[in-house]
Design an enzyme around this catalytic site. Structure first.
Site, PDB file in Angstrom:
ATOM      1  N   SER D  46       0.835  -1.201   0.000  1.00 42.05           N
ATOM      2  CA  SER D  46       0.000   0.000   0.000  1.00 42.05           C
ATOM      3  C   SER D  46       0.872   1.254   0.000  1.00 42.05           C
ATOM      4  O   SER D  46       0.572   2.240  -0.682  1.00 42.05           O
ATOM      5  CB  SER D  46      -0.906   0.009   1.237  1.00 42.05           C
ATOM      6  OG  SER D  46      -1.706  -1.144   1.250  1.00 42.05           O
ATOM      7  N   ASN D  47       1.960   1.231   0.759  1.00 33.24           N
ATOM      8  CA  ASN D  47       2.845   2.385   0.806  1.00 33.24           C
ATOM      9  C   ASN D  47       3.654   2.558  -0.469  1.00 33.24           C
ATOM     10  O   ASN D  47       4.262   3.595  -0.676  1.00 33.24           O
ATOM     11  CB  ASN D  47       3.794   2.262   1.999  1.00 33.24           C
ATOM     12  CG  ASN D  47       3.055   2.509   3.293  1.00 33.24           C
ATOM     13  OD1 ASN D  47       2.651   3.624   3.568  1.00 33.24           O
ATOM     14  ND2 ASN D  47       2.834   1.450   4.063  1.00 33.24           N
ATOM     15  N   LYS D 165       0.611 -10.678   6.963  1.00 29.38           N
ATOM     16  CA  LYS D 165       0.790  -9.299   7.416  1.00 29.38           C
ATOM     17  C   LYS D 165      -0.585  -8.779   7.782  1.00 29.38           C
ATOM     18  O   LYS D 165      -1.479  -8.750   6.927  1.00 29.38           O
ATOM     19  CB  LYS D 165       1.374  -8.411   6.314  1.00 29.38           C
ATOM     20  CG  LYS D 165       1.362  -6.936   6.738  1.00 29.38           C
ATOM     21  CD  LYS D 165       1.677  -5.923   5.656  1.00 29.38           C
ATOM     22  CE  LYS D 165       1.452  -4.526   6.249  1.00 29.38           C
ATOM     23  NZ  LYS D 165       1.773  -3.437   5.337  1.00 29.38           N
ATOM     24  N   SER D 167      -2.769  -5.600   9.081  1.00 33.25           N
ATOM     25  CA  SER D 167      -2.859  -4.166   9.373  1.00 33.25           C
ATOM     26  C   SER D 167      -4.158  -3.807  10.066  1.00 33.25           C
ATOM     27  O   SER D 167      -4.441  -2.628  10.280  1.00 33.25           O
ATOM     28  CB  SER D 167      -2.741  -3.359   8.068  1.00 33.25           C
ATOM     29  OG  SER D 167      -1.492  -3.597   7.464  1.00 33.25           O
ATOM     30  N   GLY D 190       1.218  -5.288  10.971  1.00 30.25           N
ATOM     31  CA  GLY D 190       1.172  -4.446   9.779  1.00 30.25           C
ATOM     32  C   GLY D 190       1.278  -2.971  10.073  1.00 30.25           C
ATOM     33  O   GLY D 190       1.185  -2.150   9.159  1.00 30.25           O
TER      34      GLY D 190
END
Lengths: 303, 303, 303, 303
Positions: D46-47, D165, D167, D190
């Protein structure tokens, strides 16, 4: 002159046994839809499995839809992607492939950052760059974003943003938008479950999954509303709610394609991760369609 | 014969300067509401700050409402509490105090446990024990529970459960309920923002916060719909959306009471934790009311 | 000196066969809980069915809890009601009945209006008027309101607001509150599912439904964390997650009372609208408790 | 041997002034990240603005990450797309470009249809077809889907699905997964907001946006936890919460890139619809980083 009033089915994408798009099947379906008083079709919407298609497939489907639809009826293409520049590129390519208008969702992956200001810049950039008119597409169930009335009214000031398909179903919001903008901005109901309610607050038609399998009835609800025959309109509207739920919120595209097969249309498989409707669900769907008089009880379909 | 068709204002509870209920002020307000073609009033609803009142206050308010309303108009009382037995006791006391019907929310504190089966037992137990008819009250914004169509249809089989006030605004659901039940179960819109849309799918009226300050307009929307004058109905409906939002979702009871004061009615203070509307909000509210022609622009009110 | 560190069970309210409160049963349960190193009890919390009790019942339960708990252990009473003035009155009465501290939820019926400013006034008014310390109670699953870190930090400046029970489970928020306030404000985990994670960001204990049936294990997790034996703490914490879910989110108070009965405690019936746990669910609950070694496999309980 | 324990920054994608990907800038950033005890990097998360990139860009970024990272550290690539077949194709291409593992989100556009059964088929099909191990990626804030513990535990039986992971931050869920699966399935936090809490219930590290700007501190929290120095771990964890919120939930990728610039790293512009951080927000971000001792107060950065 592009006519954005009336009923538009957001057409499914037929796949063949190998899972590839089947434009011949699409042409057959279009032949049938062309018999009713529909105002055009939407290709590459949620019901078109647009997010499961690659760009080449998308353009071939637009071309096929344009080729199979009468010249005086609109082909509206979904052209949404997550980045602004990719959305612009696809919108331009869609226009080149014959689309008369583009239907554009808000980018939604980074929804926590999608303020009205961010969305306004996105939609304006797309509308600035597009040579075909843009329709806003509000679809909170899929995007997690509910476009605000304020944003929609502000975007309506752009000369290339001409209308809204709303699948959220907040009819008070639709009424407010109509109150602010009047007839110069076309509001289309995004689901047959609230077609007549939306018309009662200023909508001029609908983009309706149900219109794929019940085009005659959807067109008739609109006609009855325009002629003021509210009792008959209410009766028909109410009768369409359960079948509409079946091919939208409840069973989605797999339900819609199964219903099309029951009617003799070319539904065909869905593309994974979507799964085809199971047998028990098919039986229930069939009886919902029969009860609503969309499908003949002898199961030979309503065509 | 109890008439549950038409428009009902869910009336606010006036408090005096000491924060105590003010039945004389209520009587004044009732005198004004009685001039319009309203079908009755709802006392102790969300707009009546019912959750902020004790039982003694509630019964005095029912008595005052019954005393101040014409005999042929219904006084519907909110009687919801979290436990089944307390709800039953309050419903019985409300009947004793003169209520013609009870409006009952689902218990919502343990919402994770409130399955349809649990809610069905609760509502049936209340309806069994009540000597006045029961109306279901769907208010997801306050309860976090959205009563399902299936539950409502099932409860409608109980002879003492006669209707529904729905503030959720899912008009497709309302249409489905009407489709299943027809005229023997009365569906009332719970907000003026979707009155006409609800009527278009079978509702027979509304319990409308806006009817406290715009009773004439709310009654007129219903009349226009019943006579098939859809253009005029749409225009008036659309004009009422912004003022309705102002006195419901946006500013709630403090907004409604402020609007009543602007109109010359007895609004008075709200009970904490609610806070009175601030000055800037009051100015904005006033211009919304003027724009909607509910309040004269010379600020002397619409009475 | 009030000690708000350690483990507190939020004790259920026993009812007799007639559905009336049973203080003798409560006394028996307290005798058992007193054997473990608990720091006190919470009476009239969510697990105490507080919203289903009337005021007289509430005060009798506080008196019974105070009478049955050792003098050096805290009796914390839930005193939340929807209006500020009723909450103040109940808090004062609770203090009179022997409560050492009050646990106060945000008013939640008008949640759309419950801004931080509104909630701050409410909590400050209650804390100002209360002669016993106030603990904030964040319980979004029941109230629909998630108290913000900013509001909690601001309220912590009030000398009579001494801590927080958080059932929301956002441990980053708990860590931020601890970071801003340090040890002068006591953060208590509101569920045994995240006790150790909460301790790892500064919490000093917990108000844990699971502590009603597994007090020894809950106290042990805290002890292991304080002595730095993280491997053992992790193992025990992880083992407690499924039984905790069973008596909280999944089956709630009916599950907790059923588990108490399995252990030989006085659980008894729930008050409607709550329904007792069904037979199949009981069997599953029993095996969850056995697997977690809370209940002996010979089903004679862990007492 | 692929090591999936420890801290992994999900690295941003640098763009040049023309908005094109800048692999030279990425190489510079990697040189810096390589100095800390990180276990590898995640590219195209996402980043990494993965949803805003085309396939060619994605593969070049994987190649650049693999070229710039030490051989013994993992390059994990996000390979999620909405269709199963496109996800498989991208996963295969990612492996060919040098990725050591794939990080896969659930398809989310048709979230109403994404039952556990549908998601299980999708993830298994991807894992079957992939020659590199698959990590599940739970990111409800972006997808609107929260993978259930039951689904994760079931998928962990697949030999090519090696970890998660998460989040979402539900640490009770993470603890339950660890309890069911033990060490053979790697759970990674996450978000740095709950790193220590996640470690306390069995996580073995984290994929942390904050690790892009505070790698030393993130690695240190893990080291302190493993050595049982809980007081120091808690202090450092708590200090990292506000800067973590700043570069994740609050300001997202624009905030993260701005923070990188402040530290002397190559952040660069974001791709629209994302907008760069405004001036006032930058000032606030800077003081958050200074307060957390990530950035020196002389503003020359922490490098």
């Amino acid at each position: 002159m592009l006519n954005l009033e009336g009923i538009f089915p957001p057409i499914p994408t037929p796949f063949d046994a190998d899972g590839e798009i089947d434009v011949a099947a699409l042409a057959e379906n279009l032949d049938w839809w062309n018999r009713f008083g529909l105002s055009g079709v939407v290709v590459l919407g949620s019901n078109g499995e647009a997010v499961l298609l690659d760009e080449g497939e998308k353009l071939r489907l637009i071309e096929a839809a344009r080729a199979g639809a009468p010249e005086d009826r609109a082909v509206i293409a979904g052209t949404s992607l997550q980045s602004t520049r990719a959305t612009i590129a696809l919108t331009q390519a869609a226009a080149g492939a014959g689309a008369d208008a583009a239907l554009v969702l808000p980018p939604s992956y980074y929804r926590g950052l999608m303020s009205d200001a961010v969305l306004e810049r996105h939609f304006r950039a797309v509308a600035d760059a597009s040579r075909i008119p843009v329709l806003l597409y509000n679809m909170p169930a899929c995007t997690g974003i509910d476009l605000s009335a304020e944003l929609i009214v502000s975007l309506a000031a752009h000369e290339n943003i001409v209308g809204l398909k709303d699948s959220g179903g907040d009819v008070a919001k639709l009424g407010r938008i109509h109150g602010d903008l009047g007839g110069r901005f076309r509001v289309l109901a995004g689901s047959a479950g609230f077609l007549l309610p939306a018309l009662s607050v200023g909508a001029v038609g609908g983009v309706l999954a149900l219109a794929n399998i019940a085009p005659r009835q959807c067109v008739e609800i609109l006609r009855l509303a325009l002629t003021g025959d509210m009792h008959a309109a209410t009766d028909l509207q109410v009768r369409m709610i359960l079948p509409n739920t079946a091919v939208t919120r409840r069973w989605g595209v797999p339900g819609l394609k199964a219903a099309m097969e029951m009617l003799g249309l070319r539904g065909g498989p869905v593309r994974p991760p979507l799964l085809p409707l199971g047998g028990a669900d098919r039986d229930e769907l069939r009886s919902i369609l029969v009860d609503a008089r969309i499908l003949d009880s002898d199961k030979k379909g309503g065509r």
